[in-house]
Design a protein around this motif. Structure first.
Motif, PDB file in Angstrom:
ATOM      1  N   LEU A 127      17.782  -2.542   4.182  1.00  0.00           N
ATOM      2  CA  LEU A 127      16.390  -2.502   3.719  1.00  0.00           C
ATOM      3  C   LEU A 127      16.016  -1.097   3.260  1.00  0.00           C
ATOM      4  N   ARG A 128      16.445  -0.091   4.009  1.00  0.00           N
ATOM      5  CA  ARG A 128      16.116   1.282   3.624  1.00  0.00           C
ATOM      6  C   ARG A 128      16.743   1.649   2.281  1.00  0.00           C
ATOM      7  N   ALA A 129      17.949   1.163   2.025  1.00  0.00           N
ATOM      8  CA  ALA A 129      18.592   1.463   0.744  1.00  0.00           C
ATOM      9  C   ALA A 129      17.799   0.881  -0.412  1.00  0.00           C
ATOM     10  N   VAL A 130      17.312  -0.340  -0.271  1.00  0.00           N
ATOM     11  CA  VAL A 130      16.514  -0.968  -1.331  1.00  0.00           C
ATOM     12  C   VAL A 130      15.189  -0.238  -1.507  1.00  0.00           C
ATOM     13  N   LEU A 131      14.574   0.157  -0.408  1.00  0.00           N
ATOM     14  CA  LEU A 131      13.305   0.884  -0.484  1.00  0.00           C
ATOM     15  C   LEU A 131      13.489   2.248  -1.139  1.00  0.00           C
ATOM     16  N   ARG A 132      14.526   2.969  -0.706  1.00  0.00           N
ATOM     17  CA  ARG A 132      14.760   4.334  -1.202  1.00  0.00           C
ATOM     18  C   ARG A 132      15.158   4.347  -2.673  1.00  0.00           C
ATOM     19  N   ASN A 133      16.017   3.432  -3.056  1.00  0.00           N
ATOM     20  CA  ASN A 133      16.577   3.459  -4.408  1.00  0.00           C
ATOM     21  C   ASN A 133      15.765   2.675  -5.427  1.00  0.00           C
ATOM     22  N   HIS A 134      14.806   1.875  -4.957  1.00  0.00           N
ATOM     23  CA  HIS A 134      14.080   1.019  -5.910  1.00  0.00           C
ATOM     24  C   HIS A 134      12.598   0.882  -5.569  1.00  0.00           C
ATOM     25  N   ALA A 135      12.300   0.255  -4.437  1.00  0.00           N
ATOM     26  CA  ALA A 135      10.928  -0.200  -4.193  1.00  0.00           C
ATOM     27  C   ALA A 135       9.908   0.926  -4.103  1.00  0.00           C
ATOM     28  N   LEU A 136      10.276   2.074  -3.551  1.00  0.00           N
ATOM     29  CA  LEU A 136       9.315   3.158  -3.359  1.00  0.00           C
ATOM     30  C   LEU A 136       9.272   4.142  -4.527  1.00  0.00           C
TER      31      LEU A 136
ATOM     32  N   ARG B  31       8.032  14.518  -2.234  1.00  0.00           N
ATOM     33  CA  ARG B  31       8.314  13.105  -2.502  1.00  0.00           C
ATOM     34  C   ARG B  31       9.387  12.591  -1.554  1.00  0.00           C
ATOM     35  N   GLU B  32      10.396  13.417  -1.334  1.00  0.00           N
ATOM     36  CA  GLU B  32      11.485  13.021  -0.443  1.00  0.00           C
ATOM     37  C   GLU B  32      10.984  12.873   0.991  1.00  0.00           C
ATOM     38  N   THR B  33      10.163  13.813   1.442  1.00  0.00           N
ATOM     39  CA  THR B  33       9.606  13.750   2.795  1.00  0.00           C
ATOM     40  C   THR B  33       8.750  12.508   2.972  1.00  0.00           C
ATOM     41  N   ASP B  34       7.892  12.224   1.987  1.00  0.00           N
ATOM     42  CA  ASP B  34       7.047  11.022   2.048  1.00  0.00           C
ATOM     43  C   ASP B  34       7.904   9.767   2.156  1.00  0.00           C
ATOM     44  N   THR B  35       8.938   9.703   1.337  1.00  0.00           N
ATOM     45  CA  THR B  35       9.786   8.508   1.313  1.00  0.00           C
ATOM     46  C   THR B  35      10.498   8.305   2.637  1.00  0.00           C
ATOM     47  N   TYR B  36      11.070   9.367   3.180  1.00  0.00           N
ATOM     48  CA  TYR B  36      11.831   9.201   4.416  1.00  0.00           C
ATOM     49  C   TYR B  36      10.918   8.863   5.594  1.00  0.00           C
ATOM     50  N   ALA B  37       9.677   9.297   5.565  1.00  0.00           N
ATOM     51  CA  ALA B  37       8.731   8.856   6.596  1.00  0.00           C
ATOM     52  C   ALA B  37       8.474   7.358   6.471  1.00  0.00           C
ATOM     53  N   LEU B  38       8.289   6.885   5.250  1.00  0.00           N
ATOM     54  CA  LEU B  38       8.029   5.453   5.029  1.00  0.00           C
ATOM     55  C   LEU B  38       9.257   4.606   5.356  1.00  0.00           C
ATOM     56  N   LEU B  39      10.452   5.175   5.189  1.00  0.00           N
ATOM     57  CA  LEU B  39      11.664   4.437   5.556  1.00  0.00           C
ATOM     58  C   LEU B  39      11.759   4.223   7.068  1.00  0.00           C
TER      59      LEU B  39
ATOM     60  N   PHE C 269       0.833  -1.198   0.000  1.00  0.00           N
ATOM     61  CA  PHE C 269       0.000   0.000   0.000  1.00  0.00           C
ATOM     62  C   PHE C 269       0.869   1.251   0.000  1.00  0.00           C
ATOM     63  N   ALA C 270       2.005   1.209   0.696  1.00  0.00           N
ATOM     64  CA  ALA C 270       2.912   2.360   0.694  1.00  0.00           C
ATOM     65  C   ALA C 270       3.411   2.644  -0.712  1.00  0.00           C
ATOM     66  N   ARG C 271       3.689   1.607  -1.480  1.00  0.00           N
ATOM     67  CA  ARG C 271       4.154   1.798  -2.858  1.00  0.00           C
ATOM     68  C   ARG C 271       3.058   2.426  -3.716  1.00  0.00           C
ATOM     69  N   SER C 272       1.836   1.959  -3.574  1.00  0.00           N
ATOM     70  CA  SER C 272       0.740   2.549  -4.350  1.00  0.00           C
ATOM     71  C   SER C 272       0.454   3.975  -3.890  1.00  0.00           C
ATOM     72  N   PHE C 273       0.614   4.236  -2.603  1.00  0.00           N
ATOM     73  CA  PHE C 273       0.441   5.584  -2.054  1.00  0.00           C
ATOM     74  C   PHE C 273       1.445   6.539  -2.676  1.00  0.00           C
ATOM     75  N   MET C 274       2.706   6.120  -2.738  1.00  0.00           N
ATOM     76  CA  MET C 274       3.745   6.960  -3.350  1.00  0.00           C
ATOM     77  C   MET C 274       3.459   7.198  -4.830  1.00  0.00           C
ATOM     78  N   ALA C 275       3.056   6.154  -5.531  1.00  0.00           N
ATOM     79  CA  ALA C 275       2.788   6.293  -6.967  1.00  0.00           C
ATOM     80  C   ALA C 275       1.635   7.257  -7.223  1.00  0.00           C
ATOM     81  N   SER C 276       0.602   7.219  -6.372  1.00  0.00           N
ATOM     82  CA  SER C 276      -0.563   8.075  -6.578  1.00  0.00           C
ATOM     83  C   SER C 276      -0.250   9.547  -6.307  1.00  0.00           C
ATOM     84  N   ARG C 277       0.706   9.810  -5.422  1.00  0.00           N
ATOM     85  CA  ARG C 277       1.036  11.189  -5.061  1.00  0.00           C
ATOM     86  C   ARG C 277       2.162  11.776  -5.909  1.00  0.00           C
ATOM     87  N   TRP C 278       2.878  10.923  -6.615  1.00  0.00           N
ATOM     88  CA  TRP C 278       4.090  11.359  -7.300  1.00  0.00           C
ATOM     89  C   TRP C 278       3.827  12.472  -8.309  1.00  0.00           C
ATOM     90  N   LEU C 279       2.832  12.298  -9.152  1.00  0.00           N
ATOM     91  CA  LEU C 279       2.602  13.225 -10.262  1.00  0.00           C
ATOM     92  C   LEU C 279       2.331  14.643  -9.780  1.00  0.00           C
TER      93      LEU C 279
END
Length: 455
Positions: free
Chosen positions: A129-138, A102-110, A85-95
């Motif tokens: 785990l945070r590196a994979v999330l920050r650089n890829h998954a999110l 975007r950076e603030t959202d990501t670091y909260a999720l990390l 759900f966090a990934r879909s949340f980020m995708a929906s807000r990105w545009l």
């Protein structure tokens, strides 16, 4: 499910083998020892308390997972995982989000995703785990690069371990999330502003889940949890007076061969026109009315905030955006005093403009980075201020020039609506943020009250 009522608990202990401070909850189910590590003792105590309460209620424990039946049921597939759900949340807000958002959202999720996980074996270190999330998954799918082969197992682990989103309905899990946003990645207490921003992201994520029918209500509303208090007002100790401001601005051109001279007019804009740094970086020659005599005017149209290339639309460190807190094509008009008019005219004569008319850039035409102009500013402070002042909060950041400008206008008696219009604030925010910086009004106010009492 193979169950047992034979459960034994031990006290929480510090995990000495962990690189960062962590605490281990240990218990035994049907003769098999179980353990789970947490970043703080409070998180461990919450989990251990839930286990003890389940045992007191007479619940059977699953020997394989070590969890009581209620927790096993809660962890069954009841919808998307928190990670999904966090990934879909980020995708929906990105545009529709700025790079910094975007950076603030990501670091909260990390701060949240690595702690909202099941107790699966082989958990990687949180920083991996945070590196994979920050650089890829999110990142949105179109922004992701290829994941290195040695990173794939990390992603697979977090995808398998992420708790179902529905478990946020449990107070225990919500408290884990709130405790997570209250800490830095090193397990230390986070600053009040950081906690506020990260809790806000968690709140928006949950509200989105409620809106989409994934959660029945926002569980944060039922939790008694107080975030640390933030200081919403400008600290008067940071505000320079006009003499100090002029001495600081005069020191800038002497720093470096070209850096200081090229930045001097930019700092002057922050002080004389109360520009934010990102507004100064976007200032173009066509935005400036610079008569030979008298007051001039700036018309602000855009800002160029800095962020990591990972979050920007352009792939550069600076995206061009609309003005803060304004509609996309809105502008702001700022009369500027003759002193700034002269500085800008001299800057344009000396350095010209970029192809698009921008005034402030390096000798290679690049925008100044925040680290570059902050370094120059610190050198200027050392040249212009006393050692005691350098060690104090006085003008500690370039942004404090803007605070000094707004404070000067208010103390000069400029009506608040006019100050707010020039500074790009609403009146209520202006008065709240600068309430502590308005000085010298007491005698005048006392006189007015005395006159009213004599009538």
């Amino acid at each position: 499910m193979n169950i047992s009522y034979d459960v034994k608990f031990w006290d929480i202990r510090r995990n000495a083998s962990s690189k960062t401070p962590s605490y281990e909850v240990r218990w035994k189910v049907g003769g098999k020892q179980k353990s789970k590590s947490f970043r703080t003792k409070a998180l461990g105590e919450n989990f251990l308390s839930a286990l003890r309460q389940a045992a007191k209620r007479g619940e059977a424990f699953d020997i394989a997972t070590g969890l009581p039946e209620s927790m096993v049921e809660a962890e069954k597939d009841v919808g998307p995982s928190f990670l999904d759900f966090a990934r879909s949340f980020m995708a929906s807000r990105w545009l529709h989000s700025a790079a910094r958002t975007r950076e603030t959202d990501t670091y909260a999720l990390l701060s949240l995703i690595p702690i909202l996980v099941k107790d699966l074996p082989g958990k990687p270190a949180d920083d991996e785990l945070r590196a994979v999330l920050r650089n890829h998954a999110l990142l949105p799918e179109g922004r992701r690069g290829d994941l290195a082969a040695d990173r794939v197992p990390l992603l697979r682990w977090i995808e398998a371990a992420s708790l179902p989103l529905a478990t946020l309905q449990e107070p225990r899990v919500v408290r884990m999330a709130l405790d997570g946003v209250a800490l830095t990645f090193d397990g230390m207490a986070a600053s009040a502003n950081s906690v506020r921003r990260k809790r806000s992201v968690l709140h928006h994520l949950i509200e989105t889940a409620v809106e989409l029918g994934e959660l029945p209500s926002n569980p944060l509303n039922a939790i008694k949890w107080k975030p640390p208090k933030t200081m919403g007002a400008v600290d008067p100790r940071t505000v320079v007076n006009p003499v100090q401001a002029r001495e600081l601005l005069a020191a800038v051109p002497s720093i470096g061969r070209t850096r200081g001279p090229r930045m001097a007019a930019m700092f002057a804009c922050m002080y004389y026109a109360a520009l934010r740094p990102e507004e100064a970086l976007a200032l173009r020659c066509q935005n400036c009315e610079l008569p030979e005599h008298g007051w001039g005017r700036l018309t602000l149209e855009k800002a160029r905030p800095q962020a990591n290339k990972r979050w920007t639309d352009s792939g550069e460190t600076h995206d061009e955006r609309g003005l803060k807190h304004r509609a996309k094509d809105d502008t702001r008009h700022i009369p500027i005093p003759p002193a700034l008019v002269v500085v800008l005219r001299e800057h344009i004569t000396q350095y010209g403009t970029a192809e698009d008319g921008r005034l402030f850039r390096t000798s290679r035409g690049r925008p100044f980075s925040s680290s570059a102009y902050s370094a120059v500013w610190q050198e200027a402070r050392r040249l212009a201020l006393t050692p005691q002042q350098v060690a104090s909060p006085l003008a500690a950041r370039p942004y404090d020039l803007r605070h000094a400008a707004v404070s000067l206008w208010l103390n000069a008696g400029v009506p608040a609506p006019e100050v707010a219009k020039r500074a790009g604030h609403s009146v209520d925010v202006l008065l709240r943020v600068y309430a502590k910086c308005v000085e010298g009004q007491q005698d005048r106010v006392n006189g007015k009250i005395a006159d009213a009492l004599d009538d």
